[in-house]
Write an enzyme that holds these catalytic residues in place. Structure first.
Site, mmCIF file in Angstrom:
data_model
loop_
_atom_site.group_PDB
_atom_site.id
_atom_site.type_symbol
_atom_site.label_atom_id
_atom_site.label_comp_id
_atom_site.label_asym_id
_atom_site.label_seq_id
_atom_site.Cartn_x
_atom_site.Cartn_y
_atom_site.Cartn_z
ATOM 1 C CG ASP A 12 -1.706 4.934 4.117
ATOM 2 O OD1 ASP A 12 -1.805 5.305 2.798
ATOM 3 O OD2 ASP A 12 -2.352 5.173 5.028
ATOM 4 C CG HIS A 40 -4.974 2.129 5.697
ATOM 5 N ND1 HIS A 40 -6.446 2.247 5.823
ATOM 6 C CD2 HIS A 40 -4.814 2.924 4.474
ATOM 7 C CE1 HIS A 40 -7.164 3.079 5.094
ATOM 8 N NE2 HIS A 40 -5.967 3.214 4.110
ATOM 9 C CE LYS A 85 -7.735 2.006 -0.492
ATOM 10 N NZ LYS A 85 -6.598 2.737 -0.472
ATOM 11 C CG HIS A 98 -9.798 4.729 3.144
ATOM 12 N ND1 HIS A 98 -8.503 5.188 3.568
ATOM 13 C CD2 HIS A 98 -10.547 5.183 4.343
ATOM 14 C CE1 HIS A 98 -8.698 5.968 4.307
ATOM 15 N NE2 HIS A 98 -9.760 5.961 4.862
ATOM 16 C CG HIS A 100 -2.002 1.053 1.410
ATOM 17 N ND1 HIS A 100 -2.988 0.887 1.237
ATOM 18 C CD2 HIS A 100 -1.548 2.400 1.233
ATOM 19 C CE1 HIS A 100 -3.873 2.066 1.145
ATOM 20 N NE2 HIS A 100 -3.271 3.169 1.188
ATOM 21 C CG HIS A 104 -0.647 7.159 -1.007
ATOM 22 N ND1 HIS A 104 -1.697 7.463 -1.693
ATOM 23 C CD2 HIS A 104 -0.835 6.576 -0.078
ATOM 24 C CE1 HIS A 104 -2.648 6.822 -0.970
ATOM 25 N NE2 HIS A 104 -2.221 6.384 0.180
ATOM 26 C CG LEU A 105 4.983 5.460 -5.658
ATOM 27 C CD1 LEU A 105 5.365 4.762 -6.938
ATOM 28 C CD2 LEU A 105 6.221 5.906 -5.008
ATOM 29 N NE ARG A 106 0.930 11.869 -1.926
ATOM 30 C CZ ARG A 106 -0.275 11.442 -1.125
ATOM 31 N NH1 ARG A 106 -1.272 11.073 -1.818
ATOM 32 N NH2 ARG A 106 -0.208 11.729 0.222
#
Length: 336
Positions: A237, A165, A94, A131, A12, A14-16
């Site tokens: 995350d 998460h 997701k 989520h 999980h 986030h790379l933006r």
């Protein structure tokens, strides 16, 4: 003392995008063999074309490290043809409740309105990642969502569902009650409680969603991770934000852990005498649950001091990591 980990996975991440992606992507691809890439960009990744283009942008910024980005579509009301076309290019979809977290405004407002999509996913063997929070009182949002997990797991017993998460003891207990439920847990939720975030002066760099919970919740999460519960996977995350978005009114939610995750997990497992279970927690469980075969990478972590920078800078951004300025007992010393 040292441990060599085979193909660490972050399930999980986030790379933006754009300049922020250029800064943070190498900090994961250096030490991880693969990661599940979150799709809540602006705009979100909602088509095969967008997914493939995003993957290309990620691969252009790995700095040559062996790395597999496991791509994810942002959940919406897709047609069967759209899902069939995208199936072989993604690890799952997701689902975000609308407005529950960063860039989730285009998420789902009513779960029962998309059950026909769950049915298609079940039939096509496409995993669902969720989520899991309501819009209730902030400390109760995950607990209130658990009944929705139970409903989906019961109604669609062949649909593989990942509770993303998780932060509560109640969520951990669901893993043993439903065959098709599994979960990821973050580094920060294994270490901190709400007291660390807001018990004294507010620490914006530990503020995330779902918010850290009570000590008994942390202990349940930690126990499951340390014994490498077969349905629990590491998912950082890791969520980078510029300092201007963290040290401000209306602080953005997200903890940036990518550069220190492997070393900090080694320290945590060592402190609890469970270092032998770290391989399963950080790789093998995910390989079994998702059937992935990650890029070959051997990461050696040694019990030697590692000073975490105050911030990571580049490409016009400055991002503060968890434990900024502190010294860990463990350090990544070799990657082959």
């Amino acid at each position: 003392m040292e441990i060599t980990l085979r193909a660490p996975l972050d399930m999980h991440l986030h790379l933006r995008d754009a300049e922020m992606m250029q800064l943070v992507t190498p900090l994961t691809t250096e030490t991880f063999s693969g990661a599940v890439i979150m799709p809540n960009l602006v705009p979100p990744v909602t088509s095969l074309e967008m997914l493939q283009a995003y993957k290309q942008r990620i691969m252009a910024n790995t700095e040559g490290h062996a790395f597999d980005p496991y791509m994810v579509l942002f959940f919406k009301d897709y047609t069967e043809a759209e899902l069939a076309a995208a199936k072989d290019h993604m690890i799952g979809m997701k689902l975000y409740p609308a407005g529950a977290t960063t860039n989730s405004e285009a998420g789902v407002a009513q779960i029962d309105s998309v059950e026909h999509v769950f049915k298609m996913m079940e039939e096509m063997e496409i995993p669902l990642m969720v989520h899991g929070e309501t819009h209730g009182f902030v400390m109760d949002r995950e607990s209130e969502f658990l009944s929705i997990y139970e409903h989906i797991a019961t109604k669609f017993p062949k649909l593989k569902i990942t509770m993303e998460h998780i932060t509560t003891a109640k969520a951990v207990s669901l893993l043993d009650r439903y065959e098709n439920l599994r979960a990821t847990v973050t580094l920060q939720h294994l270490i901190i409680t709400l007291d660390d975030v807001a018990g004294g002066l507010l620490n914006p760099h530990l503020f995330c969603k779902p918010i850290a919970k009570r000590p008994e919740d942390r202990e349940a999460l930690l126990d499951a991770a340390l014994r490498a519960h077969p349905k629990l996977m590491f998912g950082s995350d890791s969520a980078p934000h510029p300092i201007s978005k963290k040290e401000c009114c209306g602080c953005a939610a997200g903890v940036f852990t990518a550069p220190l995750a492997v070393a900090r997990l080694a320290q945590l497992f060592d402190q609890h005498g469970a270092l032998e279970n770290l391989q399963d927690f950080i790789s093998e469980n995910a390989q079994r649950q998702y059937g992935v075969k990650p890029a070959e990478k051997m990461v050696t972590v040694t019990k030697t001091p590692f000073e975490i920078p105050q911030a990571y800078e580049g490409h016009g951004h400055r991002v503060v990591p968890m434990h900024a300025g502190e010294t860990l007992d463990w350090k990544v010393t070799s990657i082959t």
